[in-house]
Design a protein around this motif. Structure first.
Motif, PDB file in Angstrom:
ATOM      1  N   ILE A  18      -5.837 -15.716  -2.294  1.00  0.00           N
ATOM      2  CA  ILE A  18      -5.062 -15.313  -3.469  1.00  0.00           C
ATOM      3  C   ILE A  18      -5.999 -14.580  -4.410  1.00  0.00           C
ATOM      4  O   ILE A  18      -7.107 -15.061  -4.692  1.00  0.00           O
ATOM      5  N   SER A  19      -5.575 -13.423  -4.884  1.00  0.00           N
ATOM      6  CA  SER A  19      -6.438 -12.644  -5.763  1.00  0.00           C
ATOM      7  C   SER A  19      -5.725 -12.295  -7.050  1.00  0.00           C
ATOM      8  O   SER A  19      -4.496 -12.371  -7.148  1.00  0.00           O
ATOM      9  N   GLY A  20      -6.544 -11.876  -8.017  1.00  0.00           N
ATOM     10  CA  GLY A  20      -5.991 -11.355  -9.259  1.00  0.00           C
ATOM     11  C   GLY A  20      -5.959  -9.841  -9.202  1.00  0.00           C
ATOM     12  O   GLY A  20      -5.758  -9.256  -8.148  1.00  0.00           O
ATOM     13  N   ILE A  21      -6.190  -9.221 -10.341  1.00  0.00           N
ATOM     14  CA  ILE A  21      -6.076  -7.764 -10.456  1.00  0.00           C
ATOM     15  C   ILE A  21      -7.468  -7.162 -10.618  1.00  0.00           C
ATOM     16  O   ILE A  21      -8.308  -7.709 -11.326  1.00  0.00           O
ATOM     17  N   GLY A  22      -7.675  -6.053  -9.956  1.00  0.00           N
ATOM     18  CA  GLY A  22      -8.959  -5.372 -10.047  1.00  0.00           C
ATOM     19  C   GLY A  22      -9.382  -4.980  -8.649  1.00  0.00           C
ATOM     20  O   GLY A  22      -8.624  -5.122  -7.700  1.00  0.00           O
ATOM     21  N   CYS A  23     -10.606  -4.506  -8.528  1.00  0.00           N
ATOM     22  CA  CYS A  23     -11.058  -4.100  -7.197  1.00  0.00           C
ATOM     23  C   CYS A  23     -11.121  -5.296  -6.257  1.00  0.00           C
ATOM     24  O   CYS A  23     -10.740  -5.198  -5.085  1.00  0.00           O
ATOM     25  N   SER A  24     -11.564  -6.453  -6.752  1.00  0.00           N
ATOM     26  CA  SER A  24     -11.575  -7.655  -5.895  1.00  0.00           C
ATOM     27  C   SER A  24     -10.162  -8.053  -5.510  1.00  0.00           C
ATOM     28  O   SER A  24      -9.941  -8.653  -4.468  1.00  0.00           O
ATOM     29  N   GLY A  25      -9.215  -7.710  -6.370  1.00  0.00           N
ATOM     30  CA  GLY A  25      -7.819  -8.037  -6.094  1.00  0.00           C
ATOM     31  C   GLY A  25      -7.287  -7.342  -4.861  1.00  0.00           C
ATOM     32  O   GLY A  25      -6.279  -7.755  -4.295  1.00  0.00           O
ATOM     33  N   ARG A  26      -7.964  -6.305  -4.451  1.00  0.00           N
ATOM     34  CA  ARG A  26      -7.524  -5.548  -3.273  1.00  0.00           C
ATOM     35  C   ARG A  26      -8.037  -6.151  -1.979  1.00  0.00           C
ATOM     36  O   ARG A  26      -7.771  -5.621  -0.901  1.00  0.00           O
ATOM     37  N   MET A  27      -8.738  -7.271  -2.068  1.00  0.00           N
ATOM     38  CA  MET A  27      -9.301  -7.850  -0.856  1.00  0.00           C
ATOM     39  C   MET A  27      -8.257  -8.462   0.074  1.00  0.00           C
ATOM     40  O   MET A  27      -8.250  -8.187   1.273  1.00  0.00           O
ATOM     41  N   PRO A  28      -7.360  -9.306  -0.412  1.00  0.00           N
ATOM     42  CA  PRO A  28      -6.480 -10.050   0.501  1.00  0.00           C
ATOM     43  C   PRO A  28      -5.632  -9.194   1.444  1.00  0.00           C
ATOM     44  O   PRO A  28      -5.366  -9.612   2.571  1.00  0.00           O
ATOM     45  N   VAL A  29      -5.221  -8.032   1.011  1.00  0.00           N
ATOM     46  CA  VAL A  29      -4.290  -7.252   1.836  1.00  0.00           C
ATOM     47  C   VAL A  29      -4.883  -6.901   3.200  1.00  0.00           C
ATOM     48  O   VAL A  29      -4.147  -6.690   4.163  1.00  0.00           O
ATOM     49  N   TYR A  30      -6.219  -6.830   3.277  1.00  0.00           N
ATOM     50  CA  TYR A  30      -6.849  -6.382   4.530  1.00  0.00           C
ATOM     51  C   TYR A  30      -6.994  -7.474   5.566  1.00  0.00           C
ATOM     52  O   TYR A  30      -7.276  -7.186   6.733  1.00  0.00           O
ATOM     53  N   VAL A  31      -6.828  -8.732   5.143  1.00  0.00           N
ATOM     54  CA  VAL A  31      -7.194  -9.817   6.041  1.00  0.00           C
ATOM     55  C   VAL A  31      -5.953 -10.618   6.424  1.00  0.00           C
ATOM     56  O   VAL A  31      -5.041 -10.812   5.616  1.00  0.00           O
ATOM     57  N   HIS A  71       1.639 -10.388   3.382  1.00  0.00           N
ATOM     58  CA  HIS A  71       1.039 -10.070   2.089  1.00  0.00           C
ATOM     59  C   HIS A  71       2.111 -10.050   1.006  1.00  0.00           C
ATOM     60  O   HIS A  71       3.131  -9.380   1.147  1.00  0.00           O
ATOM     61  N   VAL A  72       1.828 -10.794  -0.052  1.00  0.00           N
ATOM     62  CA  VAL A  72       2.726 -10.857  -1.206  1.00  0.00           C
ATOM     63  C   VAL A  72       1.995 -10.208  -2.370  1.00  0.00           C
ATOM     64  O   VAL A  72       0.884 -10.623  -2.710  1.00  0.00           O
ATOM     65  N   THR A  73       2.585  -9.183  -2.967  1.00  0.00           N
ATOM     66  CA  THR A  73       1.888  -8.499  -4.051  1.00  0.00           C
ATOM     67  C   THR A  73       2.838  -8.085  -5.158  1.00  0.00           C
ATOM     68  O   THR A  73       4.011  -7.795  -4.905  1.00  0.00           O
TER      69      THR A  73
END
Lengths: 434, 284
Positions: free
Chosen positions: B53-66, A268-270
């Motif tokens: 790849i996500s942006g910022i916001g609640c949807s932005g928190r999706m990628p970290v889980y998968v 994860h890249v953030t």
């Protein structure tokens, strides 16, 4: 003149070739003599403008992805690469704006391609947020800023050095960055290679801070042989994917970087503060740990990063001859400090001052950030007067004055009207001051 | 946990990431994540070849889980980052998740140009008609008249029709669905992922914490019912749809894909260099 097919440039498109100053498809004789090279195939001598040298230097360093947006006086870099980069199998894309350009470079670099963009003041301002993203995610990136007179739209076709502090502090928050500043067309090539090497080695954005003069002037340069170009690559992981820790603490502060799409590495890249695994964290100790490592990876390697030249009437010193430089400067009472285009002014001023019997020498900074503060302070302590020459209202001047801490009288010879500082102005200042 | 769910859970969710998720109870984003995972599984794509790849916001928190190659980048810029990564690694699948504000406000320009270029990627716009992460301000899709934390007297702004925007900009595949219509969403996401071009999928989702609370739908269930009642399949004739928001696949067309065009350009460039060298012109 044929109109190129939509989306695909025709190889006989006179228009596209003319744009980059090259001859259209035609007879071999005109091709061979058109640029008056030393002879087909063997000579590596060229007579180019700085922008072209920068672009070709990037290719020699291993550039394979360029995303950019046209802006005077950097546009030639994009134009040249739109022609050259696909020839080398690389990706050139003109994005919709400068923000998207840096974003695309970050994506490509994360995918393993050495990436670059080029711009000037207004575009550089737009790029700041994503430069910060590259700092936080430790993704290698080279950003060329061909400075023009600002602020705002300013004077698009006139030089300045007004973006020095912006290069260092432009993106928000405390962040490390490396900024290098070429003073010649040859250096536009060699320092671009250096910029890539530093960026990959230290996993950091590197700003190539140049200006409209160095970018647009033409000088003779020697293209190094491909095999002789030193290329530093990002360190790749030595452990398999399931054991890879993306932002681990390491001895030198630089974690190994796995590229996406290669050998199954997934992480994860953030842009949020994150733990060594890349997962977001708000824990103060982890945030402090990241900050310490991010700065350590640069500060611990000043010897590798800091490039400078001390020129006396007798000799030119560079790293690693710090000791010799400090011994030599003791014989002089005046120091000129400069970088970028102003170094050409300094060079001419030094010659004239020696003719007038002044005991002067000149420090040219090729790395303008970070500064080797201990070394520069020590140099300043050896002279009674220091003149900082730059095309702004005193940005490097403030740093030099701070480092002198009163042991040398530090003055600026400044100009911020879109013109170069004249050697005569420098000489007048040197003769006038006590 | 059911037997059918367990293998997907084990295969796709990051085992070393802290759960439960950061989202509110009943948030639709989790449903969307489930649909994406099942679509990837159904298409048999190797997770190492997928970038989310996500942006910022609640949807932005999706990628970290998968457990894909994941990036959480700056607000509005996810499509531009995906453009770079896709061109560097053309074999990878790009899934770009954004909220309505991320994709259409700050990211609007990049949305338009990504659709125009038609580089292969799947853009999923989580449309919950609010800026949830920052506490419920209105967005370009908040219905006119609705109150929000930055429209105290009701929004006076017209809204975007996301599929119309994507279509006009040049997308190859355009669809709209809702988090109530889970089976439809899964089929749509699978088609969007398989499409060789730019896909734009609008997923109407529930932010009952902010949007719903301010508009009289305080719970997830009320919002899900609202999605069921206020949308209708686009395949129904207009008379029977009666002003409801059309959902389903709204556009599926063939257009030149940017990656393929670029491959042809590369060939032209290589031939051009060879021609110049043969003629004695030094390159560089």
């Amino acid at each position: 003149m044929s109109v190129p097919a939509r989306g695909v440039p025709s190889s006989s498109s006179d228009a596209s070739m003319a744009t980059v100053g090259l001859p259209p498809a035609g007879d071999a004789a005109s091709l061979a003599t058109s640029e008056r090279h030393g002879g087909p195939g063997t000579s590596r001598t060229r007579f180019w403008d700085g922008n072209r040298a920068c672009a070709e230097g990037a290719l020699m360093a291993g550039l394979r992805f360029y995303a950019g947006y046209p802006i005077t006086p950097s546009t030639e870099i994009a134009e040249y690469l739109s022609w050259r980069l696909p020839q080398e199998g690389g990706v050139f894309i003109q994005m919709e704006d400068e923000i998207a350009s840096v974003a695309a470079c970050i994506g490509a670099s994360q995918g393993g391609m050495k990436s670059m963009t080029a711009t000037s003041g207004p575009g550089f301002s737009l790029m700041q947020e994503n430069i910060g993203l590259a700092c936080m995610t430790e993704i290698p990136l080279v950003v060329v800023n061909v400075q023009r007179q600002g602020p705002s739209t300013g004077q698009p076709t006139r030089p300045s050095q007004g973006d020095l502090m912006q290069s260092i502090w432009g993106t928000h928050g405390d962040h490390p960055v490396i900024v290098v500043s070429p003073s010649s067309v040859q250096e536009m090539l060699t320092l671009t290679v250096r910029a890539f090497n530093l960026s990959e080695r230290f996993r950091t954005p590197v700003i190539l801070l140049t200006d409209e003069i160095v970018a647009h002037m033409r000088e003779k340069l020697e293209l190094p042989a491909e095999a002789s170009v030193e290329r530093w690559e990002r360190r790749t992981p030595e452990v398999p994917a399931h054991r890879y820790v993306a932002y681990a603490e390491t001895d030198d502060g630089v974690p190994a970087m796995a590229s996406f799409g290669v050998d199954g590495y997934r992480y994860h890249v953030t842009g949020l503060f994150h733990d060594p695994h890349g997962f977001p964290t708000v824990a103060a100790p982890q945030i402090e740990a990241w900050m310490r490592r991010a700065f350590r990876k640069i500060e611990q390697h000043l010897d590798l990063i800091s490039d400078w030249e001390l020129t006396t009437p007798e000799q030119v010193f560079g790293p690693p001859d710090r000791g010799a430089a400090l011994s030599a400067i003791a014989a002089y009472d005046t120091l000129l400090v400069s970088y970028g285009a102003s170094a050409r002014t300094a060079e001419a001023s030094l010659k004239r001052s020696i003719e007038r019997g002044l005991r002067a020498c000149s420090l040219r900074l090729q790395t303008v950030w970070p500064l080797d503060e201990a070394f520069i302070s020590a140099l300043l302590a050896c002279v009674s007067r220091t003149f900082v020459i730059e095309m702004n209202r005193g940005q490097m001047l403030r740093e030099i004055a701070r480092l002198a801490s009163g042991r040398s009288k530090v003055q600026g010879v400044l100009r911020f009207d879109g013109e170069m500082v004249m050697p005569s102005t420098v000489l007048d200042a040197m003769l006038a001051a006590p | 946990m059911s037997e059918r769910a367990a293998p997907i859970f084990l295969k796709f969710l990051r085992p070393d990431k802290n759960f439960p998720t950061v989202w509110c109870e009943g948030c639709g984003i989790g449903i969307i994540l489930g649909a994406i995972i099942r679509a990837v599984e159904g298409l048999g794509i190797d997770p190492s070849e997928v970038a989310m790849i996500s942006g910022i916001g609640c949807s932005g928190r999706m990628p970290v889980y998968v457990d894909f190659c994941t990036m959480h980048v700056t607000h509005g810029r996810a499509l531009a980052v995906a453009t770079g990564l896709k061109l560097a690694r053309p074999h990878m699948k790009m899934i770009v998740v954004m909220g309505d504000g991320d994709a259409l406000a700050i990211g609007g320009n990049h949305f338009i140009h990504a659709a125009r270029r038609n580089l292969e990627m799947c853009a999923i716009v989580v449309n919950n008609m609010t800026y949830g992460m920052t506490g419920g301000q209105f967005s370009p899709t908040t219905p006119t008249g609705d109150p929000s934390y930055t429209s105290a007297y009701g929004s006076i702004e017209p809204t975007f029709d996301i599929p119309a925007l994507a279509t006009a900009a040049g997308a190859s595949f355009v669809a709209r669905t809702t988090v109530y219509h889970v089976m439809e969403m899964q089929k749509i996401v699978a088609r969007a992922l398989a499409k060789k071009g730019f896909s734009a999928v609008e997923v109407i989702s529930n932010c009952h914490t902010y949007y719903g609370k301010m508009t009289g739908m305080k719970t997830a269930v009320e919002m899900l019912n609202w999605m069921k009642e206020s949308t209708a399949p686009v395949t129904l004739d207009e008379h029977r749809r009666e002003g409801k928001v059309p959902r389903g696949v709204l556009l599926d067309r063939a257009r030149p894909e940017y990656g393929e065009s670029y491959e042809r350009l590369l060939k032209t460039a290589r031939e051009d260099k060879a021609r110049l060298l043969t003629a004695g012109f030094p390159v560089p």
